[in-house]
Design a protein around this motif. Structure first.
Motif, PDB file in Angstrom:
ATOM      1  N   VAL A  81     -10.410  -3.200 -25.490  1.00  0.00           N
ATOM      2  CA  VAL A  81      -9.519  -3.820 -24.507  1.00  0.00           C
ATOM      3  C   VAL A  81      -8.132  -3.197 -24.607  1.00  0.00           C
ATOM      4  CG1 VAL A  81     -10.802  -5.983 -24.450  1.00  0.00           C
ATOM      5  CG2 VAL A  81      -8.882  -5.736 -26.030  1.00  0.00           C
ATOM      6  N   LEU A  82      -7.476  -3.111 -23.455  1.00  0.00           N
ATOM      7  CA  LEU A  82      -6.190  -2.431 -23.357  1.00  0.00           C
ATOM      8  C   LEU A  82      -5.021  -3.396 -23.495  1.00  0.00           C
ATOM      9  CD1 LEU A  82      -6.758   0.010 -20.369  1.00  0.00           C
ATOM     10  CD2 LEU A  82      -6.311   0.640 -22.731  1.00  0.00           C
ATOM     11  N   GLY A  83      -3.984  -2.931 -24.168  1.00  0.00           N
ATOM     12  CA  GLY A  83      -2.703  -3.613 -24.234  1.00  0.00           C
ATOM     13  C   GLY A  83      -1.621  -2.564 -24.318  1.00  0.00           C
ATOM     14  N   PRO A  84      -0.361  -2.956 -24.307  1.00  0.00           N
ATOM     15  CA  PRO A  84       0.738  -1.979 -24.358  1.00  0.00           C
ATOM     16  C   PRO A  84       0.678  -1.059 -25.575  1.00  0.00           C
ATOM     17  CG  PRO A  84       1.572  -4.154 -23.784  1.00  0.00           C
ATOM     18  CD  PRO A  84       0.137  -4.341 -24.176  1.00  0.00           C
ATOM     19  N   GLU A  85       0.307  -1.600 -26.725  1.00  0.00           N
ATOM     20  CA  GLU A  85       0.246  -0.778 -27.930  1.00  0.00           C
ATOM     21  C   GLU A  85      -0.830   0.292 -27.811  1.00  0.00           C
ATOM     22  OE1 GLU A  85      -0.101  -4.021 -27.812  1.00  0.00           O
ATOM     23  OE2 GLU A  85       1.566  -4.941 -28.901  1.00  0.00           O
ATOM     24  N   VAL A  86      -1.952  -0.067 -27.201  1.00  0.00           N
ATOM     25  CA  VAL A  86      -3.027   0.902 -27.005  1.00  0.00           C
ATOM     26  C   VAL A  86      -2.584   1.998 -26.045  1.00  0.00           C
ATOM     27  CG1 VAL A  86      -5.332   1.230 -26.033  1.00  0.00           C
ATOM     28  CG2 VAL A  86      -4.877  -0.708 -27.544  1.00  0.00           C
ATOM     29  N   LEU A  87      -1.985   1.602 -24.932  1.00  0.00           N
ATOM     30  CA  LEU A  87      -1.521   2.582 -23.955  1.00  0.00           C
ATOM     31  C   LEU A  87      -0.486   3.511 -24.575  1.00  0.00           C
ATOM     32  CD1 LEU A  87      -1.261   0.208 -20.895  1.00  0.00           C
ATOM     33  CD2 LEU A  87      -2.748   2.207 -21.033  1.00  0.00           C
ATOM     34  N   VAL A 120     -18.201 -16.495 -19.244  1.00  0.00           N
ATOM     35  CA  VAL A 120     -18.178 -16.519 -17.778  1.00  0.00           C
ATOM     36  C   VAL A 120     -19.283 -17.434 -17.254  1.00  0.00           C
ATOM     37  CG1 VAL A 120     -18.595 -15.122 -15.711  1.00  0.00           C
ATOM     38  CG2 VAL A 120     -17.064 -14.281 -17.499  1.00  0.00           C
ATOM     39  N   ALA A 121     -20.471 -17.316 -17.846  1.00  0.00           N
ATOM     40  CA  ALA A 121     -21.593 -18.155 -17.404  1.00  0.00           C
ATOM     41  C   ALA A 121     -21.319 -19.632 -17.640  1.00  0.00           C
ATOM     42  CB  ALA A 121     -22.868 -17.728 -18.126  1.00  0.00           C
ATOM     43  N   ALA A 122     -20.618 -19.940 -18.730  1.00  0.00           N
ATOM     44  CA  ALA A 122     -20.358 -21.335 -19.075  1.00  0.00           C
ATOM     45  C   ALA A 122     -19.053 -21.860 -18.478  1.00  0.00           C
ATOM     46  CB  ALA A 122     -20.313 -21.491 -20.596  1.00  0.00           C
ATOM     47  N   GLY A 123     -18.275 -20.945 -17.889  1.00  0.00           N
ATOM     48  CA  GLY A 123     -16.990 -21.350 -17.348  1.00  0.00           C
ATOM     49  C   GLY A 123     -16.006 -21.743 -18.427  1.00  0.00           C
ATOM     50  N   SER A 124     -16.105 -21.091 -19.580  1.00  0.00           N
ATOM     51  CA  SER A 124     -15.251 -21.420 -20.721  1.00  0.00           C
ATOM     52  C   SER A 124     -14.534 -20.166 -21.202  1.00  0.00           C
ATOM     53  CB  SER A 124     -16.089 -22.024 -21.852  1.00  0.00           C
ATOM     54  OG  SER A 124     -17.037 -21.070 -22.315  1.00  0.00           O
ATOM     55  N   SER A 125     -13.821 -20.285 -22.295  1.00  0.00           N
ATOM     56  CA  SER A 125     -13.147 -19.132 -22.897  1.00  0.00           C
ATOM     57  C   SER A 125     -13.167 -19.299 -24.397  1.00  0.00           C
ATOM     58  CB  SER A 125     -11.702 -19.019 -22.396  1.00  0.00           C
ATOM     59  OG  SER A 125     -10.965 -20.187 -22.720  1.00  0.00           O
ATOM     60  N   GLY A 126     -12.803 -18.262 -25.105  1.00  0.00           N
ATOM     61  CA  GLY A 126     -12.812 -18.323 -26.558  1.00  0.00           C
ATOM     62  C   GLY A 126     -11.617 -19.078 -27.102  1.00  0.00           C
ATOM     63  N   GLU A 127     -11.569 -19.167 -28.417  1.00  0.00           N
ATOM     64  CA  GLU A 127     -10.474 -19.851 -29.085  1.00  0.00           C
ATOM     65  C   GLU A 127      -9.531 -18.841 -29.708  1.00  0.00           C
ATOM     66  OE1 GLU A 127     -12.151 -22.545 -31.870  1.00  0.00           O
ATOM     67  OE2 GLU A 127     -13.089 -23.821 -30.361  1.00  0.00           O
ATOM     68  N   GLY A 128      -8.301 -19.279 -29.961  1.00  0.00           N
ATOM     69  CA  GLY A 128      -7.325 -18.413 -30.605  1.00  0.00           C
ATOM     70  C   GLY A 128      -7.092 -17.151 -29.799  1.00  0.00           C
ATOM     71  N   PHE A 129      -6.863 -16.059 -30.507  1.00  0.00           N
ATOM     72  CA  PHE A 129      -6.600 -14.798 -29.832  1.00  0.00           C
ATOM     73  C   PHE A 129      -7.873 -14.108 -29.345  1.00  0.00           C
ATOM     74  CE2 PHE A 129      -2.594 -15.324 -32.158  1.00  0.00           C
ATOM     75  CZ  PHE A 129      -1.700 -15.094 -31.117  1.00  0.00           C
ATOM     76  N   VAL A 130      -9.047 -14.632 -29.751  1.00  0.00           N
ATOM     77  CA  VAL A 130     -10.293 -14.116 -29.180  1.00  0.00           C
ATOM     78  C   VAL A 130     -10.300 -14.357 -27.671  1.00  0.00           C
ATOM     79  CG1 VAL A 130     -12.798 -14.417 -29.134  1.00  0.00           C
ATOM     80  CG2 VAL A 130     -11.589 -14.389 -31.318  1.00  0.00           C
ATOM     81  N   ARG A 131      -9.644 -15.422 -27.258  1.00  0.00           N
ATOM     82  CA  ARG A 131      -9.555 -15.720 -25.823  1.00  0.00           C
ATOM     83  C   ARG A 131      -8.932 -14.552 -25.060  1.00  0.00           C
ATOM     84  NH1 ARG A 131      -6.640 -21.204 -24.265  1.00  0.00           N
ATOM     85  NH2 ARG A 131      -8.549 -21.924 -25.296  1.00  0.00           N
ATOM     86  N   ASP A 132      -7.942 -13.891 -25.671  1.00  0.00           N
ATOM     87  CA  ASP A 132      -7.283 -12.756 -25.010  1.00  0.00           C
ATOM     88  C   ASP A 132      -8.254 -11.606 -24.802  1.00  0.00           C
ATOM     89  OD1 ASP A 132      -4.720 -11.530 -24.054  1.00  0.00           O
ATOM     90  OD2 ASP A 132      -5.163 -10.121 -25.652  1.00  0.00           O
ATOM     91  N   VAL A 133      -9.113 -11.378 -25.799  1.00  0.00           N
ATOM     92  CA  VAL A 133     -10.127 -10.318 -25.663  1.00  0.00           C
ATOM     93  C   VAL A 133     -11.075 -10.658 -24.519  1.00  0.00           C
ATOM     94  CG1 VAL A 133     -12.063  -9.146 -26.782  1.00  0.00           C
ATOM     95  CG2 VAL A 133      -9.984  -9.662 -28.093  1.00  0.00           C
ATOM     96  N   ILE A 134     -11.551 -11.888 -24.494  1.00  0.00           N
ATOM     97  CA  ILE A 134     -12.481 -12.310 -23.444  1.00  0.00           C
ATOM     98  C   ILE A 134     -11.839 -12.195 -22.064  1.00  0.00           C
ATOM     99  CG2 ILE A 134     -13.653 -14.346 -22.495  1.00  0.00           C
ATOM    100  CD1 ILE A 134     -14.363 -15.120 -25.368  1.00  0.00           C
ATOM    101  N   GLU A 135     -10.589 -12.590 -21.955  1.00  0.00           N
ATOM    102  CA  GLU A 135      -9.908 -12.491 -20.661  1.00  0.00           C
ATOM    103  C   GLU A 135      -9.819 -11.052 -20.174  1.00  0.00           C
ATOM    104  OE1 GLU A 135      -6.160 -14.401 -21.279  1.00  0.00           O
ATOM    105  OE2 GLU A 135      -6.972 -16.430 -20.964  1.00  0.00           O
ATOM    106  N   ARG A 136      -9.648 -10.120 -21.095  1.00  0.00           N
ATOM    107  CA  ARG A 136      -9.504  -8.714 -20.703  1.00  0.00           C
ATOM    108  C   ARG A 136     -10.842  -8.052 -20.384  1.00  0.00           C
ATOM    109  NH1 ARG A 136      -4.264  -6.306 -23.916  1.00  0.00           N
ATOM    110  NH2 ARG A 136      -3.133  -8.260 -24.056  1.00  0.00           N
ATOM    111  N   VAL A 137     -11.911  -8.608 -20.917  1.00  0.00           N
ATOM    112  CA  VAL A 137     -13.243  -8.071 -20.600  1.00  0.00           C
ATOM    113  C   VAL A 137     -13.807  -8.733 -19.340  1.00  0.00           C
ATOM    114  CG1 VAL A 137     -15.594  -7.714 -21.474  1.00  0.00           C
ATOM    115  CG2 VAL A 137     -13.666  -7.563 -23.043  1.00  0.00           C
TER     116      VAL A 137
END
Length: 213
Positions: A81-87, A120-137
């Motif tokens: 997943v991309l972020g400013p540091e990766v770019l 996505v199938a469950a209409g949910s998201s992860g917890e903590g900063f894992v949520r950020d990874v899921i949002e970007r995927v």
């Protein structure tokens, strides 16, 4: 030390694939991993490829592409997943180190893609900063769903294509280097069982189109 500034993107890509071929065949050379290479690269680096891949522990870049010290400029995040540091890291490799090739490396059984599909199938998201990874995927998973894909490999490939497109859209420096022909961006998918890296997409290289799944 190979001078990356004198390598074409095509030559760099061929070097990378040759290393993967040696790894798959069980005949790696383990190049550039001795004391002489360590001393040679201490003053400066000239990697021939930037490799942006998933953080998965089974995806060790220098091993699966049979490379050594100073050969690859490696950036890794979960699900690539991309972020400013990766770019910024990738732009550093291309703009300041003169690297002629950028690889986006995904793989089968990717936990980040699998978790995002479930979310996505469950209409949910992860917890903590894992949520950020899921949002970007999530955009990749939604695009794959819209295309009618059901196989995990198709979701992986869609995410690789999305990452390549996003890299070029967000990084003007990288897009300019590709347009100038000094750098190419290639998306590869790695298969954990047999160790092979397969072409998914390319920008800046004249390669045969990947066969349809």
């Amino acid at each position: 030390m190979t001078d990356a500034t004198h390598l074409t993107p095509q030559a760099a890509f061929e070097m990378l694939l040759a290393g993967n071929g040696r790894f798959v065949a069980g005949s790696p050379r383990h190049p550039n991993q001795d004391a002489a290479r360590r001393a040679q690269t201490a003053p400066s680096q000239a990697p021939f490829a930037v490799l942006f891949g998933c953080s998965d522990s089974r995806l060790a870049a220098e091993i699966i592409f049979d490379q050594g010290l100073g050969d690859l400029f490696v950036v890794r995040t979960a699900g690539h997943v991309l972020g400013p540091e990766v770019l910024g890291s990738i732009e550093y490799g291309v703009s300041l180190l003169g690297t002629p090739l950028v690889i986006v490396l995904g793989h089968d059984s990717c936990g980040a893609v699998g978790a995002t599909r479930e979310a996505v199938a469950a209409g949910s998201s992860g917890e903590g900063f894992v949520r950020d990874v899921i949002e970007r995927v999530t955009p990749s998973v939604l695009a794959a769903n819209a295309a009618g894909y059901t196989e995990n490999s198709d979701f992986i490939d869609e995410h690789i294509r999305h990452t390549v497109a996003l890299l070029l859209d967000r990084s003007h420096a990288l897009a300019a280097a590709v347009a100038a022909g000094t750098t190419a961006v290639v998306g590869l998918s790695y298969r954990l069982v047999d160790g092979t890296a397969h072409l998914v997409t390319t920008r800046g290289l004249d390669l045969p189109a990947p066969a349809a799944a």
